[in-house]
Structure formats: C-alpha cells, structure tokens
Design a protein around this motif. Structure first.
Motif, mmCIF file in Angstrom:
data_model
loop_
_atom_site.group_PDB
_atom_site.id
_atom_site.type_symbol
_atom_site.label_atom_id
_atom_site.label_comp_id
_atom_site.label_asym_id
_atom_site.label_seq_id
_atom_site.Cartn_x
_atom_site.Cartn_y
_atom_site.Cartn_z
ATOM 1 N N LEU A 146 -55.382 50.441 -23.817
ATOM 2 C CA LEU A 146 -56.694 49.852 -24.082
ATOM 3 C C LEU A 146 -57.671 50.887 -24.637
ATOM 4 C CD1 LEU A 146 -58.716 47.547 -23.949
ATOM 5 C CD2 LEU A 146 -59.048 48.038 -21.514
ATOM 6 N N TYR A 183 -59.559 50.727 -29.924
ATOM 7 C CA TYR A 183 -60.768 50.480 -30.706
ATOM 8 C C TYR A 183 -60.463 50.472 -32.218
ATOM 9 C CZ TYR A 183 -65.312 51.199 -32.874
ATOM 10 O OH TYR A 183 -66.412 51.076 -33.692
ATOM 11 N N ASP A 218 -68.762 31.498 -17.507
ATOM 12 C CA ASP A 218 -68.711 32.283 -18.741
ATOM 13 C C ASP A 218 -67.461 31.918 -19.552
ATOM 14 O OD1 ASP A 218 -69.158 34.107 -20.716
ATOM 15 O OD2 ASP A 218 -69.024 35.889 -19.458
ATOM 16 N N PRO A 237 -66.349 47.009 -29.372
ATOM 17 C CA PRO A 237 -66.590 47.298 -27.949
ATOM 18 C C PRO A 237 -66.676 46.044 -27.070
ATOM 19 C CG PRO A 237 -67.939 48.734 -29.306
ATOM 20 C CD PRO A 237 -67.303 47.742 -30.249
ATOM 21 N N GLY A 238 -67.241 44.960 -27.586
ATOM 22 C CA GLY A 238 -67.332 43.723 -26.807
ATOM 23 C C GLY A 238 -65.954 43.144 -26.516
ATOM 24 N N THR A 269 -63.261 44.887 -26.381
ATOM 25 C CA THR A 269 -62.688 45.828 -25.409
ATOM 26 C C THR A 269 -63.057 45.404 -23.984
ATOM 27 O OG1 THR A 269 -62.929 47.600 -27.030
ATOM 28 C CG2 THR A 269 -62.566 48.265 -24.746
ATOM 29 N N ALA A 270 -64.309 44.998 -23.786
ATOM 30 C CA ALA A 270 -64.750 44.541 -22.461
ATOM 31 C C ALA A 270 -63.941 43.311 -22.026
ATOM 32 C CB ALA A 270 -66.242 44.227 -22.489
ATOM 33 N N LEU A 271 -63.712 42.388 -22.948
ATOM 34 C CA LEU A 271 -62.904 41.202 -22.633
ATOM 35 C C LEU A 271 -61.475 41.589 -22.267
ATOM 36 C CD1 LEU A 271 -63.785 38.515 -25.327
ATOM 37 C CD2 LEU A 271 -64.229 38.401 -22.884
ATOM 38 N N ALA A 309 -60.409 44.340 -21.031
ATOM 39 C CA ALA A 309 -60.401 44.978 -19.711
ATOM 40 C C ALA A 309 -60.515 43.913 -18.623
ATOM 41 C CB ALA A 309 -61.532 45.990 -19.602
ATOM 42 N N THR A 310 -61.440 42.972 -18.831
ATOM 43 C CA THR A 310 -61.652 41.907 -17.846
ATOM 44 C C THR A 310 -60.366 41.137 -17.568
ATOM 45 O OG1 THR A 310 -63.944 41.686 -18.569
ATOM 46 C CG2 THR A 310 -62.993 39.798 -17.401
ATOM 47 N N SER A 313 -64.751 46.483 -16.625
ATOM 48 C CA SER A 313 -64.755 46.320 -18.079
ATOM 49 C C SER A 313 -65.760 47.261 -18.736
ATOM 50 C CB SER A 313 -65.073 44.870 -18.465
ATOM 51 O OG SER A 313 -66.331 44.486 -17.955
ATOM 52 N N TYR A 353 -64.492 50.756 -20.217
ATOM 53 C CA TYR A 353 -63.724 50.664 -21.464
ATOM 54 C C TYR A 353 -64.605 50.261 -22.632
ATOM 55 C CZ TYR A 353 -59.762 51.514 -18.560
ATOM 56 O OH TYR A 353 -58.894 52.125 -17.705
ATOM 57 N N MET A 354 -65.546 49.344 -22.338
ATOM 58 C CA MET A 354 -66.504 48.943 -23.373
ATOM 59 C C MET A 354 -67.313 50.152 -23.845
ATOM 60 S SD MET A 354 -69.531 46.148 -22.923
ATOM 61 C CE MET A 354 -70.572 47.193 -21.899
ATOM 62 N N ALA A 383 -65.460 52.499 -26.051
ATOM 63 C CA ALA A 383 -65.391 52.017 -27.438
ATOM 64 C C ALA A 383 -66.732 52.239 -28.143
ATOM 65 C CB ALA A 383 -64.995 50.543 -27.479
ATOM 66 N N GLN A 384 -67.832 52.032 -27.413
ATOM 67 C CA GLN A 384 -69.153 52.288 -28.017
ATOM 68 C C GLN A 384 -69.319 53.777 -28.355
ATOM 69 O OE1 GLN A 384 -71.220 49.903 -24.789
ATOM 70 N NE2 GLN A 384 -72.607 49.456 -26.472
ATOM 71 N N TYR A 419 -74.318 47.651 -22.134
ATOM 72 C CA TYR A 419 -74.131 47.681 -23.594
ATOM 73 C C TYR A 419 -75.429 48.059 -24.296
ATOM 74 C CZ TYR A 419 -72.271 45.775 -28.060
ATOM 75 O OH TYR A 419 -71.835 45.582 -29.341
ATOM 76 N N VAL A 466 -69.899 38.276 -20.637
ATOM 77 C CA VAL A 466 -69.152 39.256 -21.418
ATOM 78 C C VAL A 466 -68.729 38.670 -22.764
ATOM 79 C CG1 VAL A 466 -67.007 40.578 -21.520
ATOM 80 C CG2 VAL A 466 -68.254 40.423 -19.385
ATOM 81 N N LEU A 505 -70.519 39.303 -25.964
ATOM 82 C CA LEU A 505 -70.492 40.677 -26.476
ATOM 83 C C LEU A 505 -69.482 40.808 -27.615
ATOM 84 C CD1 LEU A 505 -70.565 42.848 -23.230
ATOM 85 C CD2 LEU A 505 -72.367 42.653 -24.941
ATOM 86 N N ALA A 555 -70.950 40.045 -30.962
ATOM 87 C CA ALA A 555 -72.190 40.732 -31.326
ATOM 88 C C ALA A 555 -71.945 41.806 -32.382
ATOM 89 C CB ALA A 555 -72.814 41.354 -30.085
#
Lengths: 412, 412
Positions: free
Chosen positions: A31, A35, A150, A166-167, A169-171, A173-174, B212, B215-216, B219-220, B314, B381, B384, B387
């Motif tokens: 993960l 990116y 959500d 990055p967003g 990436t958050a998904l 990870a989740t 999450s 990891y987010m 990536a940022q 974020y 999430v 994101l 975005a």
C-alpha cells in the motif's frame, strides 16, 4: 527514400497506433508503494463504513427518551455507568436514566439512540456515584454516525483504471488492502541515433551536440507512468545496429528510437525495421513538427521511431507513445487530456499543416488561456522547458487572432 | 484541556507555521533520476545554442551570391565539393560556384551563407564530377540556424526552485549536467495515535477501525515531493510514547502525528510536547474541519499534530505541512495553487467558520468550475477519493448560490 514516404493524417496515425494496444499484467505492491499506480481491479467495500454506529463527538451516549424537555434550567440527570474510549466497547444495555461517556469515533452502546455533546453537559459526583446533567433535549438518532452511512458493504469504491491518489489510499487502508492490485508499468527502451550526438558527460566538439532527446524522452516516459531504460546510441554500422536492436527488444515492452528517421542519407532505421520484419504502420504524417515519425509493430511490441529534432521528438511521444502507455496501464482516459482554451496572443503565421505547438496554459479569473511557450522554431529546446501543453492548430488556417478558441493537450 | 485551547484564525495559523521554515541542503543526482526534483541552483548556458551555425534542413550549403535569379527554368548550377553528415564538418572554404551537401543539424561551412532545401534542387553527374541544379534564388542567411539563436551563452535558463520537467531535462542534457543540483527531499515521519486503530493487515474488531490516516498522509507527503517514513502507532503509555517520539524525531526533518489531539480524555500529546520542550505555535484554529490541529516547533524541526478525523487530517496537511515542504525544497511557489472557480452547485448550509471542503474541479468550455466531492460529513473517507481540490469557504456566510465565485486550492 524520399518518395516512398506517404504522409497520412495525424488522426489516422493515432488510430493506427491505438489499434495495437497491449494491456499489462496485474502485480501486487505494498500500500505504501501504490501512490500514483493504476488500479488493476475494482476496489470493493468488504464491510460497512462506519462498521458500527459511532459517535461523531465527545459526549455521552444515552436514550433520547430520558431527556424530555431538558434545557439550561431544567437539565435531565442521568447516571454515568461507563466510559467508552475510542476502540473500546460498552458491553451492557443502557437502562433507564443511564448514560455512558463516549469518545469521538467510539461505538455507541446497543440501545443508546443519541449522543449529547460534552459542551451541553455537566458532570458531578454524589454519594460515590457519577452523574451527568444534560442541558438539551435529544431526539432519537441525534449525533450518531450510522453503520454504513459512508459506504455500504459491496459497493464499488473505485473502478479499475483509476490512478491512486491520497484519498484512494485512505480507502484502500480502510478496507485492508495491505497489498494493492495495480497494472505493471511497461518498460520502454530508449535508443538514440545520430553521429552528431555526444553523451551528456562529454565535452563539446565542432559540429556535434549533446544527446538531449534521450533524457527528455525518459522524463516523458516517467511522467506517463512507465519505466524508461536507456540503451545508449546506435552506430552507423548496419549489422551492429541490427544486433543491438534485436537484443534490446527482448528486454522491453516498447522501444523508442530518436533520430535517424530523417530523410537523410545515413538513415539505417528503415533497413533495420525491414531486417527485423517489423510491420511499418506509417513513416510520414501530415503534421508539424514530427512529420517523419515512424511507428512499426513487431508481434505485440511497438517500435516508435521519433524524430531527432527535439520538438518533433517531444510531440511524437505525446501523440503516439503516451496513448499506448495509457492503454497498457488500463487507464480509463487514454492520451493527454484535451481542453478548449482561449489564445492569449495572436498567432500570425500561416499554417498549411496540422501543427502542435508547445504552449503554456494558465487559469486566470476562472478561464483557461494559453500562449505559445516562447519561440517555436523547431530546434528551440529552450521553449520546451516552459511547455505544459501542446496547442493543436488545424492545418489550412492563416493564423489565429487573440481570443480564438483552440484545443490544447494538457501535459502537466 | 478544553478551556486551554484558544482558536486562532486560519491565516494567522498558516503565518505562524511559515515563520519557521528551514531550507534543505543541495545534493547531486544523476540526470536520469532528476525528474520532478527541485533545482537547487540556477541553470546557466555554458555555450551558445546552436553552438555553431547549423542547417535546419537537408539540402546544400552554398553562397547566396551564386544563385542570382535562379528559378525553375533557369537554375544555378554549382559543383558539389563535399558532404557534411550530422556531426561532421567541412574543413575548407567554399569557392565560387561550389556547394556542399548538408544534413539536418550539421554545421554550415565557414563562408557558406545560405542553405537550399533538397526539394528545390536536382543532382547530376558529368565527367566524373557531381553538380547540383538550384531552382531557387537564395538570400544571405536563408535557412540557417545561427549560433546562439536559441540560447546565448551565460543566460539563466531555468531558475533555482523550479520543478524539473521533461523540457528542463532536455536543457540539462544539452548543457552537460550529467549530475543535477537539487534540494534534498525532507524526510517526514508519520506516527498514528488512537487505541481504536488496527493496522491495515489486521482483521476488523468491534469498535475498531483500520488506520487509514497514516497511509493517506504518506501519499500526500509523496505528492508534495517529500519522503514519508512510517513509525507505527503510539501506545497509551506516556513514558513509552515520549521515548518513541524522542527517538523518532532524530530520524526525520519534520514529524506528523495523526489522532490523539482531540479534546478527549486520553490525549497524551500535549504532555509529550511539554516533556520534549516543544514550543506550541497553536493548538486550535477557527476553521472546519481540523479545528484541533496543533503545530509545535522543536529547534529547527516542526511537529504537526493533525486530527484523527480523516478529512481534518487531510486538510491540516495541505494547509500547514505542504507549505513547509515547499519552503524546505526551495520552491518558488509555496503552498497549493489557489484559483478562482465557479460553483457548479448550490451549497446551502450555514457556514459560521472558515471551511475547507473537499472538491472536484473541472474545466469545461474553457471555464474552471468546482463542486463538492460527494458528501462532506467530516468522517466520510469516500469523498476524499474524488477530491482534486479544497474549496475555501469563508466563515460567516449563509451558503452559496450556484455560479458563485469561490477560491479553490488545487491539489492534483
């Protein structure tokens, strides 16, 4: 040689190349390394998000029916029977007039149906017990983030072909994607040709120039999301060059040569292509710069013979190689993004052929405008540095007035 | 804790952070590894480009005065006395009625003053000598790219602080930069806090969620051009956490923690900061999301305490950490690019605080428009992922009508 080359239209040339797409295989990367890679599979939610009814605030979980008409002057008083930190749970049911202290993000107890924010309460102790005064009447479901609110389990979160940001990436990870399915990056070989070329670390000599195209193309390859591999220069010797090309092609997915495809006397590439039994898709295009671009196929592989002229080389890559990389990666959008933009200056010169001019676009007051990136004589490396787009100028015009709408291909 | 936090304005918070910039050292990387790095020094032309008068076409170099009134019916006939391939030179002067065959890019002989294109000529042999009929009258300087025409020696080609693109790569190659001076990338440590957090490869448990944010943020960090380094999670134990933070800070340039800076009971970070003798610049900002962002300095280092909430985390990174990375890299532009855009939808909700909403911008018909990236509840999430900008909504408004001008911060 001159007469053998029949120019075809640029759209036709792009089409012929795009008819020969190959898609890359799927590989798994960690993960934290994913990116900007391209997703090779749809990402599905394997659980609801939130996975449980949770509190969006610090406060107290309670039963709304226990706070009838509560207000500043007439608070409801509830007994504090527990404390739920983030990540912990309250294992019991709430009974009448009971509340549980709850942290942001924590799971709401089974039969609590509202959360009161900390600032609307006051805590006190009496006879060894702890109580909270609630200064606000709550309705059922107040301040609860419900399970699945959500994201519902089973939902396609992100489609394959999407570039990971990055967003995303958050998904990932989740949903527990410690390893992420992405498309392998194609390896693109780069060979320079031209007896005038010095390597970048060699001192200048009369009549010679340093090889800038190979390094430029390698940066363009990286920008497109692929892996460049440089194999140095071809010599003027046919058998030697043929042997090198035959070896190199085994190590790459696609191969770019720069230079040597002009109509000059010393051009060996047509012979090399012939010896390799490559199928030439075209070797001349009715466009400027880059009219002598050649593209050939060799089974699944594609050979791009780009011009030795820096601008023509740059444009040839963006028009013909970039879409092939996008297809290989399985991207949803193939080729550079095209947008309408307003010309910020006049372009006065006649334009008999389709022309792709290096441009600099900007967004001013919400509007996309574009101007040529410096002088556009085709040997002017300098203007490439400022280019973030190509301005597409259809052939047959006598120039463009300031304010005209043009199409630009966005590079950066 | 609650009462100790005094909110400051977001512009003031950004200013306080930006007062503590540190600039990275210069390092040299191979040209082929320099793509997207930031130039640490101005790039100067150490020679003219072209370095010699050169022919932009295949043709014949000649003396214009030898083609008076030449045309289709009355060609000038010149003797071909040599052949200049690319990279080679013709060592002699041209005498009267002499021409030299010349390839694209080759050096024009000393006293030739024009080049006729191949298609305007015909070659023939007579009595063992070779001649060319020139069907066009040439003027002095026709079809010559003059020495220094593109770039004059000594010119600043690209200023330090510029991000290297493929065109700049071509310039660097042309001027012999086999190694390129770039600013070192800062190493940014990431630590997650929060007892509700599972690692990405752990199965779900009641009340818990997967981590999450870390990891987010990584990536940022990559998107911003820096190097992320993940140090896992802090425990609830103060001495243990303090020790870990003290160790980690030695290995990084800046440190980001996510979570643990809410106003909840279990927040150890303020104590850790105090023990480390960090100087807290602010710990509350009058904005949404991200009001509980904390930034502290520790000598030259900066500690970013971002919220555990994904959206707040974020946004906090983009507003406060990104400018610090830009400054460290010596970039000319600090922070994300800001542009005016037209709202494509109505935003009806009241907006008491400055708000930074995740948005998706697009350019349609040459105009920049923006819409919120899905639902914007702060725990979502999912939005994101879509975005590519933040929509800046000043506090004190009662919503925005469709078509309003807003400011967006461009992320992608």
């Amino acid at each position: 040689m001159l007469n053998e080359r029949k120019p075809i239209a640029v759209t036709e040339a792009i089409q012929r190349v795009c008819d020969h797409t190959v898609t890359g295989e799927t590989e798994y990367v960690a993960l934290s390394e994913s990116y900007q890679r391209v997703l090779a599979k749809d990402i599905l939610a394997d659980h609801d998000v939130p996975a449980f009814d949770r509190s969006p605030y610090d406060g107290y979980a309670l039963r709304a029916q226990d706070t009838p008409q509560a207000n500043e002057n007439n608070p409801s008083v509830l007994e504090i029977v527990g404390h739920i930190g983030a990540g912990s749970i309250y294992p019991n049911r709430l009974e009448e007039q009971q509340a549980v202290r709850i942290m942001t993000g924590a799971q709401v107890p089974t039969n609590a149906d509202a959360v009161v924010m900390l600032e609307d309460t006051e805590m006190f102790e009496e006879k060894g017990k702890r109580f909270v005064s609630v200064r606000k009447s709550l309705n059922r479901h107040d301040n609860i983030s419900f399970r699945g609110e959500d994201i519902k389990k089973g939902k396609v979160l992100v489609e394959k072909g999407t570039v990971i940001n990055p967003g995303i990436t958050a998904l990932l990870a989740t949903f527990g994607y410690a390893d992420v399915p992405v498309t392998k990056k194609p390896v693109i070989g780069v060979i320079a040709t031209g007896s005038e070329l010095l390597e970048v670390d060699q001192p200048l000599e009369p009549g010679k120039i340093r090889n800038s195209n190979a390094y430029m193309i390698m940066a363009q390859i990286k920008r497109a999301g692929a892996i460049p591999k440089y194999f140095g220069q071809l010599t003027d010797d046919l058998p030697e060059s043929l042997e090198k090309m035959t070896e190199v092609i085994k190590e790459v997915d696609f191969l770019i040569t720069t230079g040597g495809v002009s109509v000059g006397d010393f051009d060996l590439l047509p012979e090399i292509y012939q010896e390799m039994q490559a199928n030439v898709l075209f070797n001349k295009i009715a466009m400027r710069p880059g009219s002598v671009t050649t593209v050939a196929t060799l089974k699944d592989q594609i050979l791009f013979g780009l011009s030795g002229n820096p601008s023509a080389c740059y444009v040839g890559f963006e028009l013909f190689t970039k879409p092939i990389i996008d297809s290989y990666l399985g991207k949803k959008a193939i080729g550079n993004q095209k947008k309408h933009a307003k010309l910020a200056v006049v372009i006065s010169k006649d334009n008999p052929f389709d022309r792709f001019m290096r441009g600099t676009y900007s967004i001013e007051h919400g509007e996309l405008s574009v101007r040529p990136a410096g002088k556009d004589k085709s040997n002017m490396v300098h203007s490439l540095a400022a280019a973030n787009c190509l301005i597409q100028l259809p052939g047959g015009s006598n120039g463009y007035v300031k304010g005209s709408q043009v199409i630009i291909h966005i590079l950066e």
